[in-house]
Design a protein around this motif. Structure first.
Motif, short mmCIF file in Angstrom:
data_model
loop_
_atom_site.label_atom_id
_atom_site.label_comp_id
_atom_site.label_asym_id
_atom_site.label_seq_id
_atom_site.Cartn_x
_atom_site.Cartn_y
_atom_site.Cartn_z
N ASP A 165 0.83 -1.20 0.00
CA ASP A 165 0.00 0.00 0.00
C ASP A 165 0.87 1.26 0.00
OD1 ASP A 165 -2.33 -1.40 0.00
OD2 ASP A 165 -2.91 -0.93 2.06
N ASP A 166 0.35 2.29 -0.63
CA ASP A 166 1.00 3.60 -0.59
C ASP A 166 0.50 4.36 0.63
OD1 ASP A 166 2.63 3.58 -2.98
OD2 ASP A 166 0.76 3.62 -4.12
N VAL A 167 1.43 4.75 1.49
CA VAL A 167 1.07 5.33 2.77
C VAL A 167 1.80 6.65 2.96
CG1 VAL A 167 1.28 5.06 5.29
CG2 VAL A 167 0.57 3.12 3.87
N LEU A 168 1.07 7.66 3.42
CA LEU A 168 1.67 8.93 3.81
C LEU A 168 1.56 9.09 5.31
CD1 LEU A 168 2.76 11.84 3.21
CD2 LEU A 168 0.34 12.54 3.08
N VAL A 169 2.64 9.50 5.95
CA VAL A 169 2.63 9.86 7.37
C VAL A 169 2.95 11.35 7.45
CG1 VAL A 169 3.62 9.51 9.64
CG2 VAL A 169 3.31 7.55 8.10
N ALA A 188 4.66 -1.70 3.46
CA ALA A 188 4.00 -0.59 2.78
C ALA A 188 5.03 0.34 2.16
CB ALA A 188 3.12 0.19 3.77
N ASN A 189 4.62 1.08 1.14
CA ASN A 189 5.47 2.09 0.51
C ASN A 189 5.21 3.41 1.22
OD1 ASN A 189 6.30 0.19 -1.52
ND2 ASN A 189 4.33 0.55 -2.53
N ILE A 211 13.28 5.21 4.68
CA ILE A 211 11.91 5.65 4.38
C ILE A 211 11.97 7.00 3.66
CG2 ILE A 211 9.70 6.34 5.40
CD1 ILE A 211 10.37 4.44 7.74
N ASP A 212 11.17 7.14 2.61
CA ASP A 212 11.17 8.37 1.82
C ASP A 212 10.57 9.53 2.59
OD1 ASP A 212 12.21 6.91 -0.28
OD2 ASP A 212 10.26 6.56 -1.23
N THR A 213 11.02 10.74 2.25
CA THR A 213 10.50 11.95 2.89
C THR A 213 10.23 13.02 1.85
OG1 THR A 213 12.65 13.02 3.25
CG2 THR A 213 11.90 11.47 4.94
N ILE A 214 9.44 14.02 2.27
CA ILE A 214 9.21 15.20 1.44
C ILE A 214 9.07 16.41 2.36
CG2 ILE A 214 6.71 14.75 1.40
CD1 ILE A 214 6.61 16.13 -1.33
N ASN A 215 9.73 17.49 1.98
CA ASN A 215 9.61 18.75 2.68
C ASN A 215 8.54 19.57 1.96
OD1 ASN A 215 9.79 21.31 3.75
ND2 ASN A 215 12.01 21.46 3.62
N ILE A 216 7.35 19.65 2.55
CA ILE A 216 6.24 20.30 1.84
C ILE A 216 6.31 21.82 1.95
CG2 ILE A 216 4.72 18.32 2.01
CD1 ILE A 216 3.28 19.68 4.32
N VAL A 227 2.21 11.80 -8.75
CA VAL A 227 3.29 11.10 -9.44
C VAL A 227 3.59 9.77 -8.76
CG1 VAL A 227 5.75 11.20 -10.01
CG2 VAL A 227 4.33 13.25 -10.28
N ARG A 228 3.62 9.79 -7.43
CA ARG A 228 3.99 8.59 -6.67
C ARG A 228 2.94 7.49 -6.78
NH1 ARG A 228 7.67 7.94 -2.27
NH2 ARG A 228 7.10 6.23 -0.87
#
Length: 344
Positions: A165-169, A188-189, A211-216, A227-228
């Motif tokens: 599953d694609d998961v955002l935290v 999970a992704n 684990i991947d991250t993003i600075n929003i 995209v993801r």
């Protein structure tokens, strides 16, 4: 004994106190390590929602230690046992407790808030709320069992995510990091979002866990999500930000038929437009605290190496200067500051 005592708003002192003695049905624990979490930081600031705490108060509710003395009526633990405490004590008598919902007991009390806690060399506790630490888990690592149990509840009890599953935290604080780690352990992704204030320490720590991250603050989350996930949206969003916009953002980037699990507690009211929630059959659920099973799950995840507690714990803060640890936490300079009360 040495103890860290809150004496007022943003005021903590190291004091000398008397070593407590256990009652007939109590256990005396020598504290090894004790961590700072978000609720400790809010209590330290003495902000609304925490200004009921009576002072002076020995703080601290997430800790590990060793049993050194037991009362005459105690049969479940012996001196030398390594333990952690469930700090939210339930009454056992209200509707929720009788209905198997002890974590939301109507008459709960919290160690370090309603009663003196574990920022001390020794603490007394009812053995009903203790868990044995597995041999393969160090006491230094076991100190994060309580926040990790909150994450196991959010992921394993309250959500329905599956491997792949694609998961955002949302939010790379302690609960967000542990939630991401538990979701990652399931296959999970996972993507963790943060802000500029998290870029120096917290997001890099998450990346060190693989684990991947993003600075929003710099990148558009919705564009990145499209995209993801090939324009589908995340299967699940865990809001551990504690900000009122967290649920709103979660609804925007979760897929139709997905779920938003609210773990952080916002200080301000949220305004969620329900139209896309209803039309997309998006589940919004909450997750609070943890129970006996979640504690055991947390201990087993550390025991089998699925969670790298050592990578998250920062025990470089001295008990002689507790203010430095609280301020570093509030400034997002560290994920999990932990006080060491013994070198053993």
């Amino acid at each position: 004994m040495k103890q860290i005592v809150q004496t007022g708003p943003a005021s903590v002192e190291v004091q000398e106190g008397e070593r407590p003695s256990p009652g007939p049905a109590e256990v005396l624990v020598r504290v090894h390590s004790a961590g700072i979490c978000g609720s400790d930081a809010h209590a330290y600031e003495y902000e609304g929602g925490y200004d009921w705490i009576a002072m002076p108060r020995i703080m601290g509710h997430e800790y590990s230690g060793e049993v050194v003395e037991v009362g005459d009526e105690v049969r479940s633990f012996d001196p030398g046992d390594r333990v952690v405490e469930e700090p939210i004590h339930n009454c056992g008598e209200c509707f929720q407790c009788r209905n198997g919902e002890e974590n939301i007991c109507q008459n709960f009390s919290i160690t370090g808030m309603h009663r003196d806690g574990a920022y001390a060399e020794f603490t007394v506790v009812d053995p009903e709320f203790l868990h044995a630490v597995p041999d393969d888990v160090s006491l230094a690592d076991a100190a994060i069992t309580e926040p990790l149990s909150i994450a196991t509840r959010a992921v394993l009890t309250r959500s329905s995510i599956n491997p792949g599953d694609d998961v955002l935290v949302e939010g790379p604080g302690p609960i967000g990091v542990f939630t991401a780690a538990v979701a990652d352990s399931l296959g999970a992704n996972v993507l963790v979002s943060g802000l500029d204030q998290d870029a120096a320490a917290r997001l890099p720590l998450v990346e060190s866990l693989g684990i991947d991250t993003i600075n929003i603050s710099e990148a558009d989350l919705e564009t990145h999500a499209n995209v993801r996930t090939d324009d589908v949206g995340f299967d699940a969003v865990f809001d551990a930000s504690g900000h009122y916009t967290g649920v709103e953002t979660g609804v925007e980037v979760v897929r139709k038929g997905g779920e938003v699990v609210v773990v952080g507690i916002p200080r301000e009211p949220s305004e969620v437009l329900m139209t896309p929630v209803v039309r997309g059959e998006i589940d919004i659920v909450s997750s609070y605290g943890s129970d006996w099973t979640n504690f055991e799950q947390a201990l087993r995840l550390m025991e089998n190496g699925a969670i790298d507690a050592e990578a998250v714990v920062d025990d470089s803060f001295s008990t002689a200067d507790p203010t430095a640890a609280f301020e570093a936490f509030l400034n997002s300079e560290v994920v999990k500051p932990v006080f060491r009360f013994t070198d053993a």
